[in-house]
Design a protein around this motif. Structure first.
Motif, mmCIF file in Angstrom:
data_model
loop_
_atom_site.group_PDB
_atom_site.id
_atom_site.type_symbol
_atom_site.label_atom_id
_atom_site.label_comp_id
_atom_site.label_asym_id
_atom_site.label_seq_id
_atom_site.Cartn_x
_atom_site.Cartn_y
_atom_site.Cartn_z
ATOM 1 N N SER A 259 0.816 -1.206 0.000
ATOM 2 C CA SER A 259 0.000 0.000 0.000
ATOM 3 C C SER A 259 0.855 1.263 0.000
ATOM 4 O O SER A 259 2.083 1.201 -0.076
ATOM 5 N N VAL A 260 0.168 2.397 0.108
ATOM 6 C CA VAL A 260 0.825 3.711 0.130
ATOM 7 C C VAL A 260 0.157 4.579 1.188
ATOM 8 O O VAL A 260 -1.049 4.501 1.380
ATOM 9 N N ASP A 261 0.915 5.388 1.878
ATOM 10 C CA ASP A 261 0.502 6.480 2.763
ATOM 11 C C ASP A 261 1.402 6.586 3.983
ATOM 12 O O ASP A 261 1.931 7.635 4.260
ATOM 13 N N GLY A 262 1.525 5.491 4.772
ATOM 14 C CA GLY A 262 2.395 5.548 5.934
ATOM 15 C C GLY A 262 1.802 6.241 7.129
ATOM 16 O O GLY A 262 2.527 6.770 7.972
ATOM 17 N N GLY A 263 0.467 6.239 7.230
ATOM 18 C CA GLY A 263 -0.168 6.744 8.439
ATOM 19 C C GLY A 263 0.132 5.826 9.611
ATOM 20 O O GLY A 263 0.591 4.694 9.437
ATOM 21 N N CYS A 264 -0.136 6.302 10.822
ATOM 22 C CA CYS A 264 0.206 5.500 12.006
ATOM 23 C C CYS A 264 -0.581 4.196 12.065
ATOM 24 O O CYS A 264 -0.031 3.149 12.403
ATOM 25 N N THR A 265 -1.858 4.246 11.722
ATOM 26 C CA THR A 265 -2.666 3.029 11.706
ATOM 27 C C THR A 265 -2.154 2.058 10.660
ATOM 28 O O THR A 265 -2.031 0.849 10.914
#
Length: 338
Positions: free
Chosen positions: A260-266
């Motif tokens: 996936s892509v983004d790297g948010g904490c969740t």
């Protein structure tokens, strides 16, 4: 005309003016105002318009803008679409912010093409317009772009997935964003490039809007169409977690690779927990901070930001693959954005 009629007409006109003013302030969000490019206190006015105000990515972006505005003594106005894709709401926000006298507008376009006429009108009135995260089409419609290289973000997880498959025949599912949205197109194409594949190699493609529930439904549909799927590309981590839920329900969560892509904490925590194999982490707070500083600089010395500024991307995984540069979830959690 009787006095009563004249009085009623006057009251109606006053109410209408009051109503318009209230709508303008609501659309502009917190910190909105009117007048010149500087408020009565001498602060530079900066506008931030995001796709929504609920997605953690944009929450963090707003947080960064607020921090930078406070540090630089600027006055921040904010607005957001009611949903991802709400171009009309963003057009209204631009118009209201220009009327309120902002010196610059930072925007994550919901519709990269449809927003261009409103941006052109703002720029014609001397407002600096900077796109954050999502480029306009054409990219030159704004003064500058501060964003992740989304093609690279997709390519990183594509290279990772290819290495992790170790020569196995891939049955790829693509859980995309929505038709024509540049961020989604770039990430999708980047993944295929990194994996060394084409759209012909994708056995199932579904749009998710980046939503977890829609990601789950999309994965369920794909499993019905192609039960032997073993690689899942997702536009973002909510869609990835939706895919994981669908796979787990079928007992397939251990033998399907999700990237996936983004790297948010969740999302980064989901990598640590083994639900997602790898993600490309981006930095929305940095985009907003640099955007606010660029507007303040423009207000003070007339120097306009221009061109593209890459705000960085890092592959995050706890299962590193030879030949693919990455950092572990310890780093990812320290640098995630919420």
């Amino acid at each position: 005309m009787s006095r009563t009629t004249r009085l009623s007409s006057s009251l109606l006109r006053a109410a209408a003016v009051t109503g318009v003013a209230a709508l303008t302030l609501t659309a502009c969000g917190s910190g909105s105002g009117s007048g010149s490019s500087s408020s009565s206190s001498g602060k530079v006015k900066v506008g931030l318009i995001t796709k929504t105000d609920t997605n953690p990515f944009f929450v963090k972006m707003k947080e960064g803008a607020e921090k930078a505005a406070k540090e630089d003594g600027a006055q921040l106005s904010t607005a957001a679409g009611k949903f991802d894709g709400d171009n009309a709401g963003q057009v209204t926000a631009i118009e209201n912010m220009v009327a309120a006298g902002v010196k610059g507008i930072l925007i994550t376009p919901s519709d990269s093409k449809a927003i261009v006429p409103a941006i052109q009108k703002a720029r014609a009135k001397g407002v600096l317009v900077i796109a954050l995260d999502t480029p306009t089409e054409p990219e030159s419609a704004v003064d500058a772009l501060f964003a992740t290289d989304n093609l690279k973000a997709g390519q990183l997880i594509g290279e990772y997935a290819r290495a992790a498959m170790k020569g196995k025949t891939a049955k790829i599912a693509a859980l995309d964003l929505a038709p024509g949205v540049s961020v989604g197109v770039q990430r999708h194409n980047g993944f295929l490039k990194g994996f060394g594949a084409t759209d012909k190699d994708v056995v199932c493609a579904q749009d998710t809007g980046g939503d977890q529930a829609k990601g789950q439904t999309a994965m369920e549909n794909c499993l019905q169409k192609a039960p032997d799927i073993n690689v899942v590309y997702t536009i973002n981590e909510p869609a990835a977690l939706g895919a994981y839920t669908a796979l787990k329900a079928k007992g397939r969560e251990k033998d399907v690779l999700i990237v996936s892509v983004d790297g948010g904490c969740t999302g980064t925590q989901a990598v640590k927990d083994g639900k997602i194999a790898a993600t490309s982490q981006q930095y929305p707070l940095k985009m907003a901070v640099e955007g606010v500083k660029a507007v303040v600089t423009y207000a003070k010395d007339g120097k306009k930001a221009s061109g593209y500024t890459d705000t960085g991307v890092t592959l995050i995984t706890d299962k590193a693959q030879d030949g693919v540069t990455s950092k572990d979830t310890g780093y990812g959690l320290e640098n995630c954005w919420g």
